[in-house]
Enzyme design. Sequence first.
Site, PDB file in Angstrom:
ATOM      1  N   SER A 248       0.813  -1.207   0.000  1.00 12.66           N
ATOM      2  CA  SER A 248       0.000   0.000   0.000  1.00 12.66           C
ATOM      3  C   SER A 248       0.852   1.266   0.000  1.00 12.66           C
ATOM      4  O   SER A 248       1.625   1.505  -0.912  1.00 12.66           O
ATOM      5  CB  SER A 248      -0.960  -0.045   1.195  1.00 12.66           C
ATOM      6  OG  SER A 248      -1.915   0.970   1.134  1.00 12.66           O
TER       7      SER A 248
ATOM      8  N   ASP B 132      -1.264   1.176  -3.792  1.00 15.11           N
ATOM      9  CA  ASP B 132      -2.117   0.100  -4.306  1.00 15.11           C
ATOM     10  C   ASP B 132      -3.506   0.586  -4.694  1.00 15.11           C
ATOM     11  O   ASP B 132      -4.368  -0.215  -5.054  1.00 15.11           O
ATOM     12  CB  ASP B 132      -2.215  -1.051  -3.301  1.00 15.11           C
ATOM     13  CG  ASP B 132      -3.065  -0.722  -2.087  1.00 15.11           C
ATOM     14  OD1 ASP B 132      -3.144   0.468  -1.715  1.00 15.11           O
ATOM     15  OD2 ASP B 132      -3.641  -1.656  -1.492  1.00 15.11           O
TER      16      ASP B 132
ATOM     17  N   ASP C  99      -6.057   1.984  -3.019  1.00 16.07           N
ATOM     18  CA  ASP C  99      -7.270   1.897  -2.206  1.00 16.07           C
ATOM     19  C   ASP C  99      -7.526   3.163  -1.394  1.00 16.07           C
ATOM     20  O   ASP C  99      -8.505   3.244  -0.657  1.00 16.07           O
ATOM     21  CB  ASP C  99      -7.257   0.657  -1.297  1.00 16.07           C
ATOM     22  CG  ASP C  99      -6.162   0.674  -0.240  1.00 16.07           C
ATOM     23  OD1 ASP C  99      -5.336   1.612  -0.239  1.00 16.07           O
ATOM     24  OD2 ASP C  99      -6.130  -0.263   0.584  1.00 16.07           O
TER      25      ASP C  99
END
Length: 450
Positions: A101, A243, A245
């Site tokens: 992430s 990533d 999100d």
Amino acid sequence: MGKYFGTDGVRGVANSELTPELAFRLGRMGGYVLTRHVGEHPRVLVARDTRISGEMLESALIAGLVSVGIEVMRLGVISTPGVAYLTKAQGASASVMISASHNPVDDNGIKFFGSDGFKLSDDQEEEIEQLLDTAEDTLPRPSGEGLGTVSDYFEGKQKYIQYLKQTIENDFNGYHIALDCANGATSGLATHLFADLDADISSMGASPNGLNINDGVGSTHPEALAAFVLDKKADVGLAFDGDGDRVIAIDEIGQIVDGDKIMFICAKYLREQGLLNNNTIVSTVMSNLGFYKGLKELEIEDVQTAVGDRYVVEAMREGNYNLGGEQSGHIIFLDHNTTGDGLLSGIQLINVMKATGKKLSELAAEMKTFPQKLENIRVSDKNHVTDNPKVSKVIGEVEAEMAGNGRVLVRPSGTEPLVRVMVEAATKEETDEYCERISAVVRSEMALND
């Protein structure tokens, strides 16, 4: 949190903590736990972000999956929410995302999704951990036709983009949008999506080389996009993390619009349209006091959870709520996806701008924020911060001085060896002073000696 799994899968420094050997075993054990009741040759999707260690871990993970008879569909580089969506869309038994992430490039991670596109439950993670700690691997070892296979499904990216476009009613013709892809997983997605929506686009952080993910760019460095928005005279900027999100927005005058404000703007709009389930939004304890005061003025209910988007999603599913998220930019629109989705959140936000005819600065100004300061302190053992008497004492002293007009939150990070100290108070001066007072004690008691 378990021995291997944190709040967002298994993470560590690639090739020393998160090794190919561990990735192989995660493929075997995780694949077995998630697909053992499916039948012969269950299908599992595998994807990664742009880190240099991604292909190494992907190869090891896939070897583990194939060794227990799983058919692997390799998606290549795609965002975490893209994987979650495609899991359901392709009827897969499970999926795996290889990413850390927003963490630095040296780190990497492995997280699993079930057939429903949701992250694993604590019970499922515990079962995988028990298998990982078993002295002898007794899982099936098929041969010949019993082995799994590997195929590529790189066209899944376009299927995901087409789906996102269907979640809004407006195109973005007439809008100049600045994009910061963090040199991560949205680098090959964001420009295509917004071009398809007829926006004028300027992009940065969209040239990944394996080493530059999150390096001075993306949602953890919104100041880079703020300068870019002003330079390009854009109407709005969207900064994603490695990533994809998370998203943090920038308004047309270069001000940061964080996850709290994005949620507030979208909650107000959904309520006006009669689309906010149970008139409630789910947030974490990290959301700003101003967020809650603003919701109260709108007569919108709120549910608070521990920090971590998995806990937000759990509360949303339990209460049948369709909007929730975190100040950090994880925002979940449960009508459309099962996890935080930066691209989805970004187009929902700009859709509100288009529908209302308001600039982002005007929409963001409808929520007033308390001054807030966050310190991240690297420590030797983050889990004992709440047990330290000197830390508890200084927190109590600060809370007494605040007299209810502010708050303190000191907690261990769920993904890194850090203690996070967050303070909100009536003025910036008080906020800074209180935060430094608490942080000094945490450093003195717990910080690593470099």
